[in-house]
Motif scaffolding. Structure first.
Motif, PDB file in Angstrom:
ATOM      1  N   ARG A   7       0.832  -1.273   0.021  1.00 39.32           N
ATOM      2  CA  ARG A   7      -0.066  -0.095  -0.104  1.00 39.32           C
ATOM      3  C   ARG A   7       0.916   1.298   0.238  1.00 39.32           C
ATOM      4  O   ARG A   7       0.756   2.139  -0.723  1.00 39.32           O
ATOM      5  N   LEU A   8       1.874   1.231   0.733  1.00 38.43           N
ATOM      6  CA  LEU A   8       2.889   2.292   0.777  1.00 38.43           C
ATOM      7  C   LEU A   8       3.471   2.748  -0.582  1.00 38.43           C
ATOM      8  O   LEU A   8       3.349   3.516  -0.965  1.00 38.43           O
ATOM      9  N   TYR A   9       4.039   1.514  -1.208  1.00 40.42           N
ATOM     10  CA  TYR A   9       4.540   1.743  -2.481  1.00 40.42           C
ATOM     11  C   TYR A   9       3.653   2.324  -3.456  1.00 40.42           C
ATOM     12  O   TYR A   9       4.128   2.983  -4.245  1.00 40.42           O
ATOM     13  N   GLU A  10       2.494   1.710  -3.492  1.00 44.35           N
ATOM     14  CA  GLU A  10       1.570   1.936  -4.596  1.00 44.35           C
ATOM     15  C   GLU A  10       1.101   3.349  -4.344  1.00 44.35           C
ATOM     16  O   GLU A  10       0.905   4.364  -5.147  1.00 44.35           O
ATOM     17  N   ARG A  11       0.894   3.656  -2.987  1.00 42.69           N
ATOM     18  CA  ARG A  11       0.422   5.218  -2.871  1.00 42.69           C
ATOM     19  C   ARG A  11       1.635   6.089  -3.119  1.00 42.69           C
ATOM     20  O   ARG A  11       1.177   7.349  -3.497  1.00 42.69           O
ATOM     21  N   THR A  12       2.846   5.765  -3.036  1.00 43.42           N
ATOM     22  CA  THR A  12       3.989   6.640  -3.431  1.00 43.42           C
ATOM     23  C   THR A  12       4.289   6.867  -4.856  1.00 43.42           C
ATOM     24  O   THR A  12       5.257   7.252  -5.202  1.00 43.42           O
ATOM     25  N   GLY A  13       3.698   5.881  -5.660  1.00 46.96           N
ATOM     26  CA  GLY A  13       3.870   5.813  -7.312  1.00 46.96           C
ATOM     27  C   GLY A  13       4.633   4.680  -7.720  1.00 46.96           C
ATOM     28  O   GLY A  13       5.092   4.869  -8.736  1.00 46.96           O
ATOM     29  N   TRP A  14       4.998   3.587  -6.837  1.00 50.11           N
ATOM     30  CA  TRP A  14       5.734   2.641  -7.358  1.00 50.11           C
ATOM     31  C   TRP A  14       4.793   1.693  -8.047  1.00 50.11           C
ATOM     32  O   TRP A  14       3.645   1.682  -7.760  1.00 50.11           O
ATOM     33  N   ARG A  15       5.383   1.055  -9.121  1.00 46.19           N
ATOM     34  CA  ARG A  15       4.685   0.032  -9.906  1.00 46.19           C
ATOM     35  C   ARG A  15       5.029  -1.328  -9.983  1.00 46.19           C
ATOM     36  O   ARG A  15       5.990  -1.380  -9.919  1.00 46.19           O
ATOM     37  N   ARG A  16       3.835  -1.949  -9.543  1.00 39.42           N
ATOM     38  CA  ARG A  16       4.035  -3.639  -9.507  1.00 39.42           C
ATOM     39  C   ARG A  16       4.398  -4.173 -10.802  1.00 39.42           C
ATOM     40  O   ARG A  16       3.492  -3.867 -11.787  1.00 39.42           O
ATOM     41  N   VAL A  17       5.359  -5.056 -11.045  1.00 38.12           N
ATOM     42  CA  VAL A  17       5.823  -5.652 -12.405  1.00 38.12           C
ATOM     43  C   VAL A  17       4.837  -6.876 -12.198  1.00 38.12           C
ATOM     44  O   VAL A  17       4.791  -7.805 -11.486  1.00 38.12           O
ATOM     45  N   GLY A  18       4.064  -7.301 -13.418  1.00 43.89           N
ATOM     46  CA  GLY A  18       3.126  -8.327 -13.433  1.00 43.89           C
ATOM     47  C   GLY A  18       3.671  -9.615 -14.055  1.00 43.89           C
ATOM     48  O   GLY A  18       3.049 -10.284 -14.658  1.00 43.89           O
ATOM     49  N   ALA A  19       4.787  -9.879 -13.258  1.00 44.29           N
ATOM     50  CA  ALA A  19       5.589 -11.076 -13.564  1.00 44.29           C
ATOM     51  C   ALA A  19       5.963 -11.766 -12.188  1.00 44.29           C
ATOM     52  O   ALA A  19       7.039 -11.136 -11.638  1.00 44.29           O
ATOM     53  N   PRO A  20       5.183 -12.711 -11.541  1.00 53.19           N
ATOM     54  CA  PRO A  20       5.260 -12.989 -10.316  1.00 53.19           C
ATOM     55  C   PRO A  20       6.770 -13.897 -10.057  1.00 53.19           C
ATOM     56  O   PRO A  20       7.139 -14.387 -11.252  1.00 53.19           O
ATOM     57  N   VAL A  21       7.538 -13.468  -9.165  1.00 48.46           N
ATOM     58  CA  VAL A  21       8.624 -14.235  -8.872  1.00 48.46           C
ATOM     59  C   VAL A  21       8.557 -15.627  -8.195  1.00 48.46           C
ATOM     60  O   VAL A  21       7.709 -15.892  -7.449  1.00 48.46           O
ATOM     61  N   PRO A  22       9.045 -16.639  -8.984  1.00 49.35           N
ATOM     62  CA  PRO A  22       8.886 -17.853  -8.510  1.00 49.35           C
ATOM     63  C   PRO A  22       9.504 -18.054  -7.029  1.00 49.35           C
ATOM     64  O   PRO A  22      10.496 -17.603  -6.782  1.00 49.35           O
ATOM     65  N   GLY A  23       8.722 -19.097  -6.421  1.00 48.33           N
ATOM     66  CA  GLY A  23       9.211 -19.417  -5.123  1.00 48.33           C
ATOM     67  C   GLY A  23       8.198 -19.228  -3.947  1.00 48.33           C
ATOM     68  O   GLY A  23       7.141 -18.573  -4.123  1.00 48.33           O
TER      69      GLY A  23
END
Length: 217
Positions: free
Chosen positions: A152-168
């Motif tokens: 929530r913090l990251y998205e609120r401050t303008g960070w964008r999630r990459v749509g490729a989940p990291v395996p594991g």
């Protein structure tokens, strides 16, 4: 009590090592990380080594002489590492996006705030301070999708999630910073494993032994 946030280079951050250790213990012993508080001692030792990495920088928050939060970052090598969670990140993004988005970018390694300082914008202030000098705005981090407050913090401050989940099993995800030139393609999942040759981006990370970009508070 007034809180001060300041950046600290390699030679300075060690002066705050004891306070950083205490913040680490209080932040990451809680879910979703659930670390043994004793792991904070290992982090304090690792901090001295991390401070020697090229491009290392840190931000430290203090109130009345007590450390209440910190963030650390360094520049990802041009030859992308294969140890810790880096290999899984490269597998998720593929060689093209890994090279274009992450290599040579500033990666946020740790971000933590004491429980007592939650809710006052300190996490955002630390994040802004530690990434202010990101080359060309290229900065990235790695966190867990289970760390809902962090996301929530990251998205609120303008960070964008990459749509490729990291395996594991850690359920990790890469995020690109607000000024990262690769943000336009961050939501695309096609070619995640094959690694198209998209250009214009960056990143960084640790979860259980590799940049977590974690945040509590």
């Amino acid at each position: 009590m007034t809180t001060e946030v300041r950046t600290a280079r390699a030679g300075e951050v060690i002066r705050y090592a004891d306070g950083i250790r205490d913040v680490y213990a209080s932040a990451f012993s809680a879910p979703p990380w659930n670390e043994d508080p004793a792991e904070a001692d290992a982090y304090a030792e690792r901090l001295a080594r991390d401070a020697l990495r090229p491009g290392f920088t840190a931000a430290v928050a203090t109130a009345g002489g007590t450390v209440t939060g910190f963030a650390t970052a360094w520049v990802t090598p041009e030859v992308f590492p294969a140890d810790r969670s880096y290999g899984q990140v490269a597998e998720a993004l593929g060689p093209g996006r890994t090279r274009a988005w992450l290599c040579g970018a500033l990666e946020v390694n740790e971000l933590a705030v004491t429980p007592e300082a939650h809710g006052c914008g300190l996490g955002a202030a630390l994040l802004d301070a530690v990434t202010g000098a990101a080359p060309g705005g290229r900065c990235w981090l790695l966190t867990s999708v289970r760390a809902e407050a962090a996301l929530r913090l990251y998205e609120r401050t303008g960070w964008r999630r990459v749509g490729a989940p990291v395996p594991g099993r850690a359920a990790l995800v890469v995020l690109l910073g607000p000024r990262h030139p690769g943000r336009g393609g961050a939501g695309e999942e096609s070619g995640a494993a094959g690694g198209g040759d998209e250009t214009g981006g960056a990143a960084g990370g640790e979860a259980r032994g590799q940049n977590r970009g974690r945040r509590r508070g």
